[in-house]
Design a protein around this motif. Structure first.
Motif, mmCIF file in Angstrom:
data_model
loop_
_atom_site.group_PDB
_atom_site.id
_atom_site.type_symbol
_atom_site.label_atom_id
_atom_site.label_comp_id
_atom_site.label_asym_id
_atom_site.label_seq_id
_atom_site.Cartn_x
_atom_site.Cartn_y
_atom_site.Cartn_z
ATOM 1 N N TYR A 1 0.852 -1.188 0.000
ATOM 2 C CA TYR A 1 0.000 0.000 0.000
ATOM 3 C C TYR A 1 0.885 1.235 0.000
ATOM 4 C CZ TYR A 1 0.719 0.443 5.132
ATOM 5 O OH TYR A 1 1.244 0.588 6.388
ATOM 6 N N ILE B 1 -1.498 4.864 -7.309
ATOM 7 C CA ILE B 1 -1.814 3.606 -7.994
ATOM 8 C C ILE B 1 -0.534 2.926 -8.460
ATOM 9 C CG2 ILE B 1 -2.906 2.621 -10.040
ATOM 10 C CD1 ILE B 1 -5.119 4.699 -9.756
ATOM 11 N N TYR C 1 -10.555 -0.390 -1.493
ATOM 12 C CA TYR C 1 -10.137 0.490 -2.579
ATOM 13 C C TYR C 1 -11.335 0.889 -3.445
ATOM 14 C CZ TYR C 1 -5.218 -0.566 -1.625
ATOM 15 O OH TYR C 1 -3.979 -0.681 -1.045
ATOM 16 N N THR D 1 1.713 -2.626 -11.906
ATOM 17 C CA THR D 1 1.044 -1.671 -11.025
ATOM 18 C C THR D 1 -0.467 -1.889 -11.004
ATOM 19 O OG1 THR D 1 0.572 0.059 -12.666
ATOM 20 C CG2 THR D 1 2.820 -0.029 -11.785
ATOM 21 N N GLY D 2 -1.155 -0.940 -10.403
ATOM 22 C CA GLY D 2 -2.610 -0.981 -10.363
ATOM 23 C C GLY D 2 -3.264 -0.663 -11.686
ATOM 24 N N GLY E 1 -4.711 -4.130 -13.491
ATOM 25 C CA GLY E 1 -3.978 -3.903 -12.267
ATOM 26 C C GLY E 1 -4.163 -4.926 -11.174
ATOM 27 N N THR E 2 -3.267 -4.802 -10.196
ATOM 28 C CA THR E 2 -3.307 -5.609 -8.982
ATOM 29 C C THR E 2 -3.034 -4.673 -7.817
ATOM 30 O OG1 THR E 2 -2.424 -7.582 -7.886
ATOM 31 C CG2 THR E 2 -0.868 -6.293 -9.189
ATOM 32 N N LEU E 3 -3.703 -4.899 -6.670
ATOM 33 C CA LEU E 3 -3.654 -3.967 -5.550
ATOM 34 C C LEU E 3 -3.458 -4.698 -4.235
ATOM 35 C CD1 LEU E 3 -6.683 -1.690 -6.531
ATOM 36 C CD2 LEU E 3 -4.265 -1.071 -6.697
ATOM 37 N N ASN E 4 -2.895 -3.975 -3.274
ATOM 38 C CA ASN E 4 -2.675 -4.468 -1.920
ATOM 39 C C ASN E 4 -1.973 -5.825 -1.949
ATOM 40 O OD1 ASN E 4 -3.744 -5.359 1.094
ATOM 41 N ND2 ASN E 4 -3.532 -3.163 0.789
ATOM 42 N N GLU F 1 -3.450 -10.673 -3.721
ATOM 43 C CA GLU F 1 -4.247 -9.473 -3.497
ATOM 44 C C GLU F 1 -4.963 -9.640 -2.154
ATOM 45 O OE1 GLU F 1 -5.100 -8.227 -8.098
ATOM 46 O OE2 GLU F 1 -6.601 -9.477 -7.104
ATOM 47 N N HIS G 1 1.649 0.882 -5.971
ATOM 48 C CA HIS G 1 1.228 -0.478 -5.648
ATOM 49 C C HIS G 1 1.817 -1.478 -6.647
ATOM 50 C CE1 HIS G 1 -1.791 1.763 -3.363
ATOM 51 N NE2 HIS G 1 -2.136 0.638 -2.759
ATOM 52 N N TRP H 1 -8.037 -5.640 -0.671
ATOM 53 C CA TRP H 1 -8.370 -4.867 -1.866
ATOM 54 C C TRP H 1 -9.747 -4.213 -1.783
ATOM 55 C CZ3 TRP H 1 -12.882 -6.904 -3.508
ATOM 56 C CH2 TRP H 1 -13.163 -8.196 -3.054
#
Length: 688
Positions: free
Chosen positions: A165, A201, A286, A231-232, A261-264, A280, A204, A283
């Motif tokens: 994050y 963004i 978000y 990244t996101g 994208g991909t997050l957390n 992930e 991440h 997430w």
């Protein structure tokens, strides 16, 4: 892994992971299983020690697990722990044993690709896409000339790491000034600056960076075509049973085959065919879904069961000025006449495990939907056996959530194995029984009541709503299952259960006999007949964390000054079968944590054969130790320090003060997450 107090005020984190509690089922909790297995009268008579000894003693004759795994002498010095333990500490530095050195490498903002922009707090969002991301987490070293974790070069390789994050107050301070509120958080009432949002963004995701050891023993970044930022915003494929399903059809991908994208990105895994899996985790926040009916949230279960926000999202990205689809998609309540014209299904394309080939920079990351959708802490693969299925495990890091296992439909063949093995198979969820046995419950459409009559339309529906399916079949609700690890010698599977600080006096039980307990424990199990694909297993507790008065190792002994710990989180076995344990006591300005007893977060090593535990390092102020990997010769270890300075209060920040200046040092700016390189001064293998 940690709570994030620097998001917009509308985001209220839960101390048991970042998601608010969202499990409405009445399934048995793990503590009720433990309470049944270790009767309260045992605790009342002999205290926690008697309870743990009863647990270990009862496990051995019934299952053979404790006696079989603790094969060495419990009172003998372990050959796997050949280092002097370090004391708990509160200094703003990395402390390692005598004879070892620790040096920072690739802190947030290190240039790795493209135009290689140098780090500055004034960097743009586009710059961030060419630099290492923020808040380093799970990580693996891929030898540059090898195709397996323990084969190939030990001085040249691709380091691949997650970025969980961002902290806007540190990321934007120099660049946007008045755009921060009094807490140092970007304003979310009204519009956000588009460049801020782009930078967040791009902070991440995942970094792939080639590193090389020089003649002097130091490591540095090497410019290489394989260096890459994911990244996101990176385009990704959806694979497996959910691909093409109505629930993942979006404006971006009307046919439900792709997402952005991909997050957390929390912990990770390494496949038997030597690709990288990123998880992930938290997430859901978000995204927002403001749909209401009769002034109440009107969310579908695939949003509500995962904690999608009903107000402003975690970072308010949907409020960016001049927002286009890349930002507006975080508002799932923006609707058109069909799902192909709106954003209602965007959250459904997150919560997966993502496969990345670090050696092919042109490859598209793939979200493997057969592995389930939840707050994946990470994934751990059992050793692959030719002719047998591929097996992997993953924990859902939220309070009262579950532990899962996936078994491939096709057998492993080293000559042909690839990610398609993860697209066909069976996802299971764990049920722990009072007698030390356990079973894996299949999450398969048409079986166990997962039918249309009970609200499940297809296998894609089961997987998008993995948590709801696990509720239905009666899985055991656990206390924040985080990292897992498989002992390369015994085949036993270990998982950290990080904490449950909301337990009240009325909920005190034999396994956790303290109200408001933030300390956690480590569970382990052995699959029946040593077959990782087996539907049954036996289990016990390897370690209960806490101070010297309220902790026990696998032998029932209290942890001493060299081994006390709180909130075990990261977990990893090296090639010698040594278990590395990292802690996350939740250091933040909102949660002081048990620092006065345990000091800063730390990493310990354990010998699973003897139960001995010893502290190997402590980190700087306000951080979390996370991510660990080694070179094949075990002479270089890499760990990550995430969010140093998180204990900085709003008042301190407004006054220009921070509780940590690691790794750059006093007067040199804000703290930065960073990888750390650890070596022995004599050039020997880490820990012997």
């Amino acid at each position: 892994m940690d709570s994030h107090p620097y998001a917009p005020a509308s985001w209220i984190p839960d101390e048991h992971g970042d998601e608010p509690p969202s499990n409405p089922s009445d399934n048995r909790t793990f503590r009720s299983v433990m309470d049944s297995r270790i009767q309260r009268r045992d605790v009342m008579r002999g205290g926690l020690s008697a309870a743990i000894l009863a647990l270990m003693g009862s496990a051995a004759p019934n299952t053979g697990l404790a006696s079989g795994l603790l094969a060495g002498r419990a009172d003998a010095a372990s050959p796997l722990l050949d280092f002097t333990a370090v004391a708990t500490g509160t200094d703003d530095t990395i402390v390692v044993p005598p004879g070892y050195s620790a040096r920072p490498l690739i802190p947030w903002g290190t240039p790795i690709t493209g135009a290689m922009p140098s780090f500055s707090l004034a960097n743009s969002g586009a710059d961030q896409a060419q630099q290492t991301g923020s808040h380093h987490d799970g990580m693996h070293f891929f030898p540059i000339d090898g195709r397996s974790p323990w084969d190939g070069s030990s001085d040249d390789g691709l380091l691949v790491l997650n970025h969980e994050y961002v902290e806007p107050r540190f990321m934007h301070r120099a660049a946007i000034g008045q755009a921060l509120d009094s807490d140092g958080v970007p304003m979310v009432e009204g519009q956000r600056d588009a460049n801020q949002v782009l930078k967040e963004i791009n902070g991440h995701g995942v970094s792939v960076v080639r590193i090389r050891q020089g003649p002097d023993g130091g490591w540095s970044v090497v410019a290489d075509p394989r260096n890459r930022r994911i990244t996101g915003l990176t385009p990704m494929e959806l694979a497996g049973p959910v691909r093409g399903a109505e629930l993942v059809r979006t404006k971006y991908s009307p046919d439900g085959t792709r997402t952005r994208g991909t997050l957390n990105n929390c912990a990770h895994g390494v496949t038997p065919w030597n690709t990288y899996m990123t998880a992930e985790e938290n997430w859901a926040g978000y995204f927002r879904n403001g749909d209401q009916e009769d002034q109440k949230p009107n969310l579908p279960r695939e949003h509500a069961r995962y904690g999608v926000a009903t107000g402003v999202s975690r970072y308010g990205w949907e409020l960016a000025e001049g927002a286009d689809d890349a930002f507006l998609r975080f508002d799932a309540s923006r609707r058109g006449p069909t799902s192909a014209n709106d954003y209602r299904n965007e959250p459904n394309t997150f919560g997966w495990l993502v496969e990345i080939d670090p050696f092919d920079p042109a490859s598209t990351p793939v979200k493997r939907t057969a592995l389930g959708r939840f707050a994946h802490e990470g994934v751990v693969f059992a050793p692959a056996v030719p002719g047998r299925p591929v097996v992997c495990y993953s924990g859902d890091d939220a309070r009262f959530e579950y532990i899962y296992k996936f078994v491939s439909a096709r057998p492993y063949d080293p000559a042909t194995a690839d990610g398609s093995l993860l697209d066909e198979g069976t996802l299971y969820v764990a049920r722990f029984h009072d007698d030390g046995s356990g079973e894996w419950l299949p999450l398969v459409f048409g079986h166990g009541g997962l039918t249309a009559e009970n609200g499940f339309a297809s296998q894609a529906d089961v997987l998008v709503n993995t948590r709801t399916a696990a509720d239905f079949v009666g899985a055991t609700r656990m206390d924040r299952p985080e990292w897992g690890a498989v002992d390369p010698n015994s085949g036993a599977v270990y998982f950290t259960l990080t904490n449950n600080s909301r337990r009240t006096e009325a909920q005190v039980d034999a396994a956790n006999p303290r109200a408001g307990n933030p300390f956690g424990h480590i569970i382990r199990w052995m699959p029946s007949d040593s077959d990782q694909a087996s539907r049954t297993f036996v289990w016990d507790i390897f370690l209960i964390a806490g101070d010297a008065k309220n902790s026990r190792d696998a032998n029932g002994r209290a942890l001493g000054d060299d081994s006390i710990l709180a909130s075990p989180d990261g977990l990893w076995f090296d090639s010698r079968g040594r278990l590395w344990i990292q802690t996350d006591i939740g250091e933040s300005s909102q949660n002081e944590g048990p620092n006065e007893v345990f000091g800063n977060n730390q990493m310990l090593a354990a010998d699973p054969r003897t139960g001995e535990v010893r502290r190997f390092l402590t980190g700087p102020v306000g951080q979390e130790i996370t991510g660990v990997t080694m070179t094949p010769d075990r002479r270089t270890m890499f760990i990550n320090v995430q969010h140093p300075g998180a204990t900085t209060t709003a008042e301190q920040f407004a006054a220009g003060q921070v509780t940590s200046t690691w790794p750059d040092g006093p007067g040199r700016g804000y703290p930065r997450s960073s990888t750390v390189v650890i070596t022995r001064d004599d050039g020997g293998a880490i820990a012997g």
